[in-house]
Design an enzyme around this catalytic site. Structure first.
Site, PDB file in Angstrom:
ATOM      1  N   CYS A 293      -2.170  -2.813   7.306  1.00  0.00           N
ATOM      2  CA  CYS A 293      -1.635  -2.784   8.670  1.00  0.00           C
ATOM      3  C   CYS A 293      -1.786  -1.365   9.213  1.00  0.00           C
ATOM      4  CB  CYS A 293      -0.170  -3.221   8.671  1.00  0.00           C
ATOM      5  SG  CYS A 293       0.952  -1.989   7.990  1.00  0.00           S
TER       6      CYS A 293
ATOM      7  N   GLU B  38       0.835  -1.207   0.000  1.00  0.00           N
ATOM      8  CA  GLU B  38       0.000   0.000   0.000  1.00  0.00           C
ATOM      9  C   GLU B  38       0.867   1.253   0.000  1.00  0.00           C
ATOM     10  OE1 GLU B  38      -0.120  -2.639   2.018  1.00  0.00           O
ATOM     11  OE2 GLU B  38      -2.096  -2.882   2.961  1.00  0.00           O
TER      12      GLU B  38
ATOM     13  N   CYS C  35       0.336   1.282   7.203  1.00  0.00           N
ATOM     14  CA  CYS C  35      -0.238   1.603   5.888  1.00  0.00           C
ATOM     15  C   CYS C  35      -1.539   2.388   6.053  1.00  0.00           C
ATOM     16  CB  CYS C  35      -0.476   0.337   5.074  1.00  0.00           C
ATOM     17  SG  CYS C  35       1.046  -0.414   4.491  1.00  0.00           S
TER      18      CYS C  35
HETATM   19 ZN   LIG Z   1       1.238  -2.334   5.754  1.00  0.00          ZN
END
Ligand SMILES: [Zn+2]
Length: 171
Positions: A105, A81, A108
């Site tokens: 996550c 990302e 990101c």
């Molecule tokens: Zn990530």
């Protein structure tokens, strides 16, 4: 002969994300991401990989020892990302959607919020207690920042069969 069916936008963009994932040299997890702007134009593509200039053949970079910062890929690898954001040719993310093979996550998610991406469409998310807490944390940030998120299988017109075909292209 004219085809009777066409790929929907979500299927198209997620297919690009999946295809990009195949570029990743991470033996354990290959992730891809594709950012489409509000006019359905692709403005960024990425996959998880090392920062520019770092040697793909250096085993330290791909090591899996989370007890040693120097021997853990998590110290080095840039997520799909974030790479899609860095690779973006424009700097106008308003109204854009990021298609990601994995639910983002926390790091990101922060990047997605900070550049102003409006929507996240994801293919799957990691399961397990620890991941569940991160999932909750990311949802909390997205909810407060006004970033809409949705799993692609819940989107009308999504072509799972086509995507499975792409996934089966993997060596
Ligand atoms: Zn990530």
């Amino acid at each position: 002969m004219k085809k009777e069916s066409y790929l929907s936008w979500p299927s198209y963009f997620m297919s690009i994300a999946v295809l990009s994932a195949f570029r990743s040299k991470d033996a354990k997890t290959q992730n891809g991401a594709c950012i489409a702007d509000k006019n359905n134009k692709v403005i960024g593509i990425g996959y998880n990989g090392l920062p520019t200039g770092c040697d793909d053949n250096d085993p330290d970079f791909w090591a899996d020892n989370d007890d040693d910062v120097l021997q853990s890929k998590h110290t080095y690898v840039v997520h799909a990302e974030q790479n899609a954001i860095y690779n973006c040719m424009l700097n106008d993310f308003e109204g854009s959607t990021i298609y990601a093979t994995q639910f983002p996550c926390h790091s990101c998610a922060q990047a997605i919020i900070q550049v102003g991406i409006s929507k996240v469409v994801y293919l799957r998310r990691k399961e397990g207690d620890n991941h569940e807490k991160y999932f909750q944390a990311v949802c909390k940030m997205f909810d407060q920042a006004g970033v809409y998120y949705q799993q692609i299988e819940d989107i009308e017109g999504f072509d799972q069969q086509f995507l499975d075909g792409i996934v089966n292209l993997a060596p």
